[in-house]
Design a protein around this motif. Sequence first.
Motif, PDB file in Angstrom:
ATOM      1  N   LEU A 213      40.410  -2.791  78.998  1.00 36.06           N
ATOM      2  CA  LEU A 213      41.174  -3.095  77.955  1.00 36.06           C
ATOM      3  C   LEU A 213      41.460  -2.010  76.917  1.00 36.06           C
ATOM      4  O   LEU A 213      42.559  -1.770  76.507  1.00 36.06           O
ATOM      5  CB  LEU A 213      40.393  -4.388  77.131  1.00 36.06           C
TER       6      LEU A 213
ATOM      7  N   THR B 261      49.914  -9.148  69.860  1.00 37.43           N
ATOM      8  CA  THR B 261      49.408  -9.847  71.186  1.00 37.43           C
ATOM      9  C   THR B 261      48.583  -8.977  72.139  1.00 37.43           C
ATOM     10  O   THR B 261      47.956  -8.057  71.291  1.00 37.43           O
ATOM     11  CB  THR B 261      50.859  -9.853  72.255  1.00 37.43           C
ATOM     12  N   GLU B 262      48.380  -9.178  73.261  1.00 38.37           N
ATOM     13  CA  GLU B 262      47.107  -8.536  74.073  1.00 38.37           C
ATOM     14  C   GLU B 262      47.129  -6.933  74.004  1.00 38.37           C
ATOM     15  O   GLU B 262      48.486  -6.391  74.111  1.00 38.37           O
ATOM     16  CB  GLU B 262      47.310  -8.987  75.411  1.00 38.37           C
TER      17      GLU B 262
ATOM     18  N   SER C  27      47.929 -14.752  71.267  1.00 38.78           N
ATOM     19  CA  SER C  27      48.413 -13.771  70.485  1.00 38.78           C
ATOM     20  C   SER C  27      48.000 -14.456  68.860  1.00 38.78           C
ATOM     21  O   SER C  27      47.558 -15.524  68.910  1.00 38.78           O
ATOM     22  CB  SER C  27      49.955 -13.846  70.351  1.00 38.78           C
TER      23      SER C  27
ATOM     24  N   GLU D 143      42.154  -9.645  73.579  1.00 43.41           N
ATOM     25  CA  GLU D 143      42.216  -9.594  75.005  1.00 43.41           C
ATOM     26  C   GLU D 143      43.318 -10.519  75.603  1.00 43.41           C
ATOM     27  O   GLU D 143      43.875 -10.147  76.627  1.00 43.41           O
ATOM     28  CB  GLU D 143      40.708  -9.903  75.368  1.00 43.41           C
ATOM     29  N   GLU D 144      43.241 -11.845  75.317  1.00 40.16           N
ATOM     30  CA  GLU D 144      44.097 -12.614  75.604  1.00 40.16           C
ATOM     31  C   GLU D 144      44.978 -13.442  74.562  1.00 40.16           C
ATOM     32  O   GLU D 144      44.260 -13.637  73.538  1.00 40.16           O
ATOM     33  CB  GLU D 144      43.519 -13.710  76.596  1.00 40.16           C
TER      34      GLU D 144
END
Length: 364
Positions: free
Chosen positions: A234, A303-304, A284, A281-282
């Motif tokens: 990430l 977002t991510e 928005s 991470e996932e």
Amino acid sequence: MMNLEIPSGLGDMLKDFTVAVLREKPSNLNEYAVEYFTRARDISKPKTVPMYIIVDDDEAGEPDLKPKTNKNKYARRNSVSAERYDPEADDDEKEKVVYPKSTEQRNRLKEDLEGILIFRSLDSDQINNVIDAMFEKNVTDGEVVIKQGDDGDNFYVIDSGTYDVIVDVNGDEKKVFEFDNKGSFGELALMYNMPRSATIRSSDDGILWAMDRSSFQRIILKAAFKKRKHYERLLEHVPMLQSIDEYERMNLADALLTKIFADGDVIIRQGDEADGMYFIEEGSVHISISKESGHVDRVGSLTEGKYFGELALIENKPRSANVVADGKVKAAFLERESFERLLGPCLDIMKRNSEIYKKYAGKK
């Protein structure tokens, strides 16, 4: 008056240092302190992947408290085989260790696990695996649970009772700490393949939860390994972190905690005190500014791979905007103390990127 917060882990660090001083009795305390903490830093530095430990096959260890027979349920053994463990080679196909427990026992143990640092990064399934793998041990007044110098084969969580931490200094026993009906001990010998650094002796009747070395490694160390690898991937895609080296990125990955938010959850509320920052991470989120009139202006979305919450930490001010989840959001949270310790090299970049927040806040 200034509010001072004790950094996470400081108590354990100073306790370990005190034990070392009492044991070795250095003639020059200042020089010894420099050597001790330099050595501790070097040990904690990753060589390849330090979140798991490769354990030598010929290590032998301490009391085995696992059930043996009904006649001698918690019999001690002379040695324990410390199997080599590599989480990358662990295919998760080995049969899990499960000790049956009542609902009341599981709930009690779950409460005991809350707040213990090494369990903070585990998800609910992993916590259940920990609960399954732990077995209850009744202890009596004066019983030695861990003996200084022995190799470690069990990790313990206190359910009830008081326990003295005793260090043998040139044949003299010195009590350096006391656990009072809460806490845990025994993880360092399992994590770092070190002999027990102190004796733990019960000072009254009590109850412990114990987990053997193999289960500890496969649940705790593997979870830490997987967490680090996930967060490293990430963080590699966060532009402002390109200025930190691999070692700093590993430390940052270790410090992150996963948090899950549902649609509409307010992750950050304008005006609140800052407790940390987030990496998405996932999912928005959207950012909004609350005006004095009561109107709320939506000013942007993330977002991510994006991050937020750093401005209040940089400027040591309350939150300047709201951040709300759009649908389910999974985010990695970095606490204030870790932010200040780990992200020094990125502050200039973060200050430049935070100008957009200041611009919208100035229109209030």
